[in-house]
Scaffold this motif. Structure first.
Motif, PDB file in Angstrom:
ATOM      1  N   LEU A  38     -23.492 -16.425  30.527  1.00 41.66           N
ATOM      2  CA  LEU A  38     -22.358 -16.776  31.386  1.00 41.66           C
ATOM      3  C   LEU A  38     -21.331 -15.656  31.494  1.00 41.66           C
ATOM      4  N   ALA A  39     -21.365 -14.707  30.566  1.00 38.63           N
ATOM      5  CA  ALA A  39     -20.421 -13.582  30.605  1.00 38.63           C
ATOM      6  C   ALA A  39     -21.012 -12.344  31.275  1.00 38.63           C
ATOM      7  N   ASP A  40     -22.183 -12.473  31.896  1.00 43.31           N
ATOM      8  CA  ASP A  40     -22.923 -11.303  32.381  1.00 43.31           C
ATOM      9  C   ASP A  40     -22.806 -11.030  33.875  1.00 43.31           C
ATOM     10  N   PHE A  41     -22.053 -11.852  34.606  1.00 40.60           N
ATOM     11  CA  PHE A  41     -21.979 -11.667  36.057  1.00 40.60           C
ATOM     12  C   PHE A  41     -20.981 -10.581  36.452  1.00 40.60           C
ATOM     13  N   VAL A  42     -21.198 -10.026  37.651  1.00 40.64           N
ATOM     14  CA  VAL A  42     -20.321  -8.987  38.185  1.00 40.64           C
ATOM     15  C   VAL A  42     -20.093  -9.253  39.671  1.00 40.64           C
ATOM     16  N   TYR A  43     -18.841  -9.303  40.089  1.00 37.82           N
ATOM     17  CA  TYR A  43     -18.521  -9.366  41.523  1.00 37.82           C
ATOM     18  C   TYR A  43     -18.172  -7.960  41.981  1.00 37.82           C
ATOM     19  N   LEU A  44     -18.905  -7.467  42.976  1.00 34.65           N
ATOM     20  CA  LEU A  44     -18.679  -6.122  43.504  1.00 34.65           C
ATOM     21  C   LEU A  44     -17.955  -6.173  44.849  1.00 34.65           C
ATOM     22  N   ASP A  45     -18.455  -6.975  45.757  1.00 35.38           N
ATOM     23  CA  ASP A  45     -17.749  -7.303  46.992  1.00 35.38           C
ATOM     24  C   ASP A  45     -18.380  -8.568  47.557  1.00 35.38           C
ATOM     25  N   GLU A  46     -17.961  -8.985  48.761  1.00 34.83           N
ATOM     26  CA  GLU A  46     -18.416 -10.270  49.285  1.00 34.83           C
ATOM     27  C   GLU A  46     -19.915 -10.322  49.551  1.00 34.83           C
ATOM     28  N   ALA A  50     -23.755  -9.280  41.172  1.00 36.28           N
ATOM     29  CA  ALA A  50     -24.817  -8.809  40.280  1.00 36.28           C
ATOM     30  C   ALA A  50     -24.708  -9.512  38.926  1.00 36.28           C
ATOM     31  N   ALA A  51     -25.676  -9.226  38.071  1.00 31.81           N
ATOM     32  CA  ALA A  51     -25.661  -9.768  36.712  1.00 31.81           C
ATOM     33  C   ALA A  51     -26.320  -8.769  35.778  1.00 31.81           C
ATOM     34  N   HIS A  52     -25.793  -8.676  34.572  1.00 35.11           N
ATOM     35  CA  HIS A  52     -26.416  -7.857  33.522  1.00 35.11           C
ATOM     36  C   HIS A  52     -27.482  -8.733  32.855  1.00 35.11           C
ATOM     37  N   ALA A  53     -28.725  -8.497  33.200  1.00 36.11           N
ATOM     38  CA  ALA A  53     -29.812  -9.404  32.819  1.00 36.11           C
ATOM     39  C   ALA A  53     -30.805  -8.735  31.878  1.00 36.11           C
ATOM     40  N   THR A  75     -34.498  -6.499  24.327  1.00 35.40           N
ATOM     41  CA  THR A  75     -34.510  -5.874  25.641  1.00 35.40           C
ATOM     42  C   THR A  75     -33.086  -5.573  26.095  1.00 35.40           C
ATOM     43  N   PRO A  76     -32.780  -4.319  26.425  1.00 32.70           N
ATOM     44  CA  PRO A  76     -31.426  -4.009  26.894  1.00 32.70           C
ATOM     45  C   PRO A  76     -31.144  -4.649  28.253  1.00 32.70           C
ATOM     46  N   LYS A  77     -29.885  -4.944  28.489  1.00 34.28           N
ATOM     47  CA  LYS A  77     -29.494  -5.531  29.769  1.00 34.28           C
ATOM     48  C   LYS A  77     -29.498  -4.463  30.867  1.00 34.28           C
ATOM     49  N   LYS A  78     -29.802  -4.922  32.069  1.00 32.28           N
ATOM     50  CA  LYS A  78     -29.778  -4.047  33.242  1.00 32.28           C
ATOM     51  C   LYS A  78     -29.071  -4.779  34.372  1.00 32.28           C
ATOM     52  N   ARG A  79     -28.191  -4.083  35.070  1.00 33.12           N
ATOM     53  CA  ARG A  79     -27.462  -4.728  36.165  1.00 33.12           C
ATOM     54  C   ARG A  79     -28.361  -4.875  37.385  1.00 33.12           C
ATOM     55  N   ILE A  80     -28.437  -6.109  37.881  1.00 33.79           N
ATOM     56  CA  ILE A  80     -29.340  -6.420  38.987  1.00 33.79           C
ATOM     57  C   ILE A  80     -28.574  -7.262  40.012  1.00 33.79           C
ATOM     58  N   LEU A  81     -28.732  -6.957  41.283  1.00 31.82           N
ATOM     59  CA  LEU A  81     -28.129  -7.778  42.328  1.00 31.82           C
ATOM     60  C   LEU A  81     -28.804  -9.144  42.353  1.00 31.82           C
ATOM     61  N   VAL A  82     -28.025 -10.201  42.529  1.00 35.89           N
ATOM     62  CA  VAL A  82     -28.588 -11.545  42.480  1.00 35.89           C
ATOM     63  C   VAL A  82     -29.590 -11.788  43.613  1.00 35.89           C
ATOM     64  N   GLN A  83     -29.481 -11.036  44.705  1.00 31.57           N
ATOM     65  CA  GLN A  83     -30.438 -11.212  45.806  1.00 31.57           C
ATOM     66  C   GLN A  83     -31.867 -10.881  45.404  1.00 31.57           C
ATOM     67  N   GLU A  84     -32.027 -10.210  44.272  1.00 28.75           N
ATOM     68  CA  GLU A  84     -33.386  -9.894  43.809  1.00 28.75           C
ATOM     69  C   GLU A  84     -34.067 -11.088  43.144  1.00 28.75           C
ATOM     70  N   PHE A  85     -33.313 -12.136  42.887  1.00 29.03           N
ATOM     71  CA  PHE A  85     -33.888 -13.329  42.260  1.00 29.03           C
ATOM     72  C   PHE A  85     -34.362 -14.312  43.331  1.00 29.03           C
ATOM     73  N   ASP A  86     -35.563 -14.831  43.135  1.00 30.84           N
ATOM     74  CA  ASP A  86     -36.059 -15.883  44.029  1.00 30.84           C
ATOM     75  C   ASP A  86     -35.481 -17.237  43.636  1.00 30.84           C
ATOM     76  N   ILE A  87     -35.356 -17.444  42.335  1.00 31.16           N
ATOM     77  CA  ILE A  87     -34.807 -18.690  41.800  1.00 31.16           C
ATOM     78  C   ILE A  87     -33.775 -18.350  40.737  1.00 31.16           C
TER      79      ILE A  87
END
Length: 330
Positions: A38-46, A50-53, A75-87
């Motif tokens: 729950l502490a891993d999300f990132v807002y960059l713009d509208e 992203a999330a550190h996953a 496994t180290p966290k990596k920042r990923i845009l949420v649009q890359e997730f299907d679910i």
């Protein structure tokens, strides 16, 4: 598919959790899994959230749920845009962070709603989960399926309700889980009633419910998927949780014993009375807690005990869920 599991914190996950088994089964079916706290999300713009996953893409040496957790934690966290997730599957328990991180659950839901607006399939629907963040959600369902209930912070209200219910009620936090601070109050305990109310109300409102004699046989955790009972080989995904002698809580980690549940036509009729609304609310995966002819709780955040249901009934419910998820993600 890329399936992201939103959990409280990775180090608090356990091999026995339903989430861990679902993640392992997803890997076994060739999907990539991501764990996001729950502490891993990132807002960059509208348009960029992203999330550190922590990601696992292949089984490799993973044979069971404990090995999966070991790999995830290394496994180290990596920042990923949420649009890359299907679910994006919301599998956190708001109560776990209520004291130490009171901001966590609300922010998780807010970021999940942002992801939903960006086209990500989010389960369960975060907008509906805002309304279901505590046990008052049950009051939106037909009166005949739920126990008589009041919600208050007043000792006098509780005392009056106890008198109305024949001097025997259940008291518990309105926002709670895991059987913490659940009390059976009767005429023998009335001298401690004020203290019990004060203990529960330290963390917010309390809920008082009529005591159901059928609770002596425990409760039944019954699983729904997209508004339908989960059934494999004619066996319903369910567990009869029977508390030990002298205990009123049916939570397995509080010592309750898991047994195969007998699902009667009456239970199925009870479930049918809530199924359509749950589906319309976007509650994809739900655990109902049933006592006698009443539903005591509707668990919509991270219902557990699915591994026990599979073991007791000798069938694999997680594969059935993943197959449905694959159809949903197409």
């Amino acid at each position: 598919m890329n399936i992201a599991f939103i959990i409280n914190q990775t180090h608090k996950e356990a091999a026995s959790f339903t989430t861990t088994l679902l993640a392992l089964r997803a890997l076994q079916r060739g999907h990539s899994i991501y764990y996001i706290g729950l502490a891993d999300f990132v807002y960059l713009d509208e348009t960029k959230v992203a999330a550190h996953a922590r990601a696992v893409h292949h089984l490799d040496t993973i044979d069971d749920t404990q090995q999966l957790l070991d790999v995830l934690r290394d496994t180290p966290k990596k920042r990923i845009l949420v649009q890359e997730f299907d679910i994006m599957w919301l599998r956190f328990d708001p109560v776990l962070d209520m004291i130490g991180r009171p901001w966590a659950a609300s922010m998780g839901l807010q970021f999940a709603e942002m992801a939903q607006k960006l086209g990500v399939q989010v389960l369960n629907d975060p907008r509906a989960l805002v309304d279901a963040e505590n046990k008052l959600y049950l009051e939106n369902f037909p009166e005949e399926i739920r126990p008589r209930t009041i919600v208050t912070r007043s000792y006098d209200d509780v005392k009056q309700f106890l008198e109305q219910q024949g001097q025997q009620i259940i008291l518990k936090p309105l926002k709670g889980s895991g059987g913490k601070n659940v009390f059976l109050v009767n005429q023998h305990e009335i001298k401690n009633l004020k203290q019990i109310v004060e203990v529960i109300c330290r963390d917010g409102y309390l809920i008082a419910q009529e005591y159901l004699p059928a609770a002596q046989q425990g409760d039944i955790r019954f699983f729904l998927l997209n508004g339908r009972p989960i059934v494999v080989d004619g066996k319903y995904a369910s567990v009869n949780r029977v508390q030990p002698s002298g205990e009123i809580r049916s939570n397995i980690h509080q010592g309750a014993k898991a047994q195969a549940a007998i699902i009667t036509p009456e239970i199925l009729q009870l479930v049918e009375k809530v199924a359509l609304k749950l589906k319309n609310d976007g509650m994809y995966f739900v655990g109902l807690d049933i006592v006698g002819d009443k539903i005591m709780e509707i668990n919509v955040f991270s219902p557990g005990a699915l591994p026990q249901a599979s073991e007791l009934n000798g069938v694999d419910y997680t594969t059935a869920i993943l197959e449905d998820l694959e159809r949903l993600g197409k």
